[in-house]
Scaffold this motif. Structure first.
Motif, PDB file in Angstrom:
ATOM      1  N   GLU A  14       0.837  -1.192   0.000  1.00  0.00           N
ATOM      2  CA  GLU A  14       0.000   0.000   0.000  1.00  0.00           C
ATOM      3  C   GLU A  14       0.880   1.253   0.000  1.00  0.00           C
ATOM      4  O   GLU A  14       2.030   1.218   0.427  1.00  0.00           O
ATOM      5  N   PRO A  15       0.370   2.397  -0.473  1.00  0.00           N
ATOM      6  CA  PRO A  15       1.173   3.624  -0.524  1.00  0.00           C
ATOM      7  C   PRO A  15       1.582   4.101   0.862  1.00  0.00           C
ATOM      8  O   PRO A  15       0.851   3.896   1.838  1.00  0.00           O
ATOM      9  N   LYS A  16       2.727   4.752   0.924  1.00  0.00           N
ATOM     10  CA  LYS A  16       3.249   5.253   2.182  1.00  0.00           C
ATOM     11  C   LYS A  16       3.589   6.733   2.053  1.00  0.00           C
ATOM     12  O   LYS A  16       3.822   7.241   0.964  1.00  0.00           O
ATOM     13  N   TYR A  17       3.610   7.401   3.226  1.00  0.00           N
ATOM     14  CA  TYR A  17       4.074   8.771   3.315  1.00  0.00           C
ATOM     15  C   TYR A  17       3.350   9.694   2.332  1.00  0.00           C
ATOM     16  O   TYR A  17       2.134   9.699   2.300  1.00  0.00           O
ATOM     17  N   HIS A  18       4.056  10.438   1.505  1.00  0.00           N
ATOM     18  CA  HIS A  18       3.352  11.374   0.628  1.00  0.00           C
ATOM     19  C   HIS A  18       2.444  10.649  -0.365  1.00  0.00           C
ATOM     20  O   HIS A  18       1.366  11.151  -0.712  1.00  0.00           O
ATOM     21  N   ASP A  19       2.858   9.484  -0.819  1.00  0.00           N
ATOM     22  CA  ASP A  19       2.005   8.724  -1.733  1.00  0.00           C
ATOM     23  C   ASP A  19       0.681   8.357  -1.071  1.00  0.00           C
ATOM     24  O   ASP A  19      -0.351   8.271  -1.741  1.00  0.00           O
ATOM     25  N   ALA A  20       0.708   8.151   0.237  1.00  0.00           N
ATOM     26  CA  ALA A  20      -0.534   7.869   0.959  1.00  0.00           C
ATOM     27  C   ALA A  20      -1.434   9.098   1.017  1.00  0.00           C
ATOM     28  O   ALA A  20      -2.662   8.981   0.979  1.00  0.00           O
ATOM     29  N   SER A  52       9.056  15.499   0.924  1.00  0.00           N
ATOM     30  CA  SER A  52       8.946  14.200   1.578  1.00  0.00           C
ATOM     31  C   SER A  52      10.140  13.349   1.195  1.00  0.00           C
ATOM     32  O   SER A  52      10.449  13.216   0.003  1.00  0.00           O
ATOM     33  N   ALA A  53      10.834  12.805   2.193  1.00  0.00           N
ATOM     34  CA  ALA A  53      12.038  11.994   1.963  1.00  0.00           C
ATOM     35  C   ALA A  53      13.064  12.746   1.121  1.00  0.00           C
ATOM     36  O   ALA A  53      13.730  12.175   0.261  1.00  0.00           O
ATOM     37  N   GLY A  54      13.155  14.051   1.359  1.00  0.00           N
ATOM     38  CA  GLY A  54      14.140  14.872   0.684  1.00  0.00           C
ATOM     39  C   GLY A  54      13.788  15.267  -0.727  1.00  0.00           C
ATOM     40  O   GLY A  54      14.604  15.884  -1.410  1.00  0.00           O
TER      41      GLY A  54
END
Length: 244
Positions: free
Chosen positions: A131-137, A168-170
């Motif tokens: 499943e998508p995480k972080y900004h993708d979520a 997000s994540a740099g």
């Protein structure tokens, strides 16, 4: 004159947007109502407002309680009939900190705790699920909510979306571009874009070396559902949008 950029608070800019895009007598669903900050400069007697949100508690707008309010409603699964609203307003949590895997790492404690617990639950960030995480979520939630908006809006209906870009994540993630692209693939037309510049400084924490500009603005996007036929993103078939 209503301009596309505004320095100030949500309520003032949203009132300008409403003058252009929410007609008197409209049936409106605000599915992420919170405490109604968008509506504080609007005469609610001129529209039929249906407010809902994921959390419970006293709901206020213009300093008074909103009559039609439903708690426990996920903006991705609305309890409304197809083609039943003229306008839908969407403002979910739009920073990836709300969607982190473990609760102790999530942003939004205190007044936003219900958001972070509800929208980050349900396996969205369980390990090895794909499943998508972080900004993708964040974007995944917007897409699912906008699909629901398309379902419940009448032909010619309008979707007003609040969002903000983030790093997000740099990496720079232009959420407003991602959302516009996704909504246009659903058949929406992006009718307008407004920029809201905050009056206070953005929060900064644990930064050793700054790489990207700090975000001190957010967006309101206005989409319209055409009165003709729209193409669904999952296939090439065209389907008629039903009248309300």
């Amino acid at each position: 004159m209503i301009r596309s950029a505004h320095v100030g608070v949500n309520a003032d800019l949203f009132a300008s947007i409403a003058r252009l895009y929410i007609r008197p007598g409209s049936k409106v669903a605000d599915v992420t109502f919170g405490r109604g900050s968008f509506w504080r400069a609007i005469d609610l007697a001129k529209i039929e407002l249906h407010a809902s949100d994921i959390e419970a508690g006293p709901k206020l707008a213009n300093g008074i309680a909103v009559e039609s309010y439903t708690s426990g409603i996920d903006c991705r699964e609305l309890p409304f009939q197809d083609a039943s609203f003229d306008v839908l307003v969407l403002d979910p949590p739009y920073i990836e900190g709300f969607y982190r895997r473990t609760q102790c790492q999530r942003a939004g404690s205190g007044s936003h705790s219900a958001f972070r617990d509800a929208y980050a639950s349900g396996g969205l960030h369980a390990p090895d699920t794909g499943e998508p995480k972080y900004h993708d979520a964040v974007i995944d939630l917007y897409i699912r909510a906008c699909l629901e908006a398309r379902r419940v809006l009448r032909r010619g209906g309008r979707l007003i979306v609040k969002c903000q870009d983030e790093v997000s994540a740099g990496k720079q993630r232009l959420a407003h571009v991602e959302i516009i692209t996704a909504c246009e693939s659903m058949g929406f037309y992006c009718a307008d874009l407004f920029v809201l510049v905050r009056t206070n400084a953005p929060g900064v924490s644990r930064i050793v070396k700054q790489i990207h500009a700090r975000k001190n603005h957010s967006y309101f996007l206005v989409f319209e559902l055409p009165r003709g036929r729209v193409k669904y993103p999952s296939s090439s078939r065209s389907v008629a949008v039903r009248d309300g």
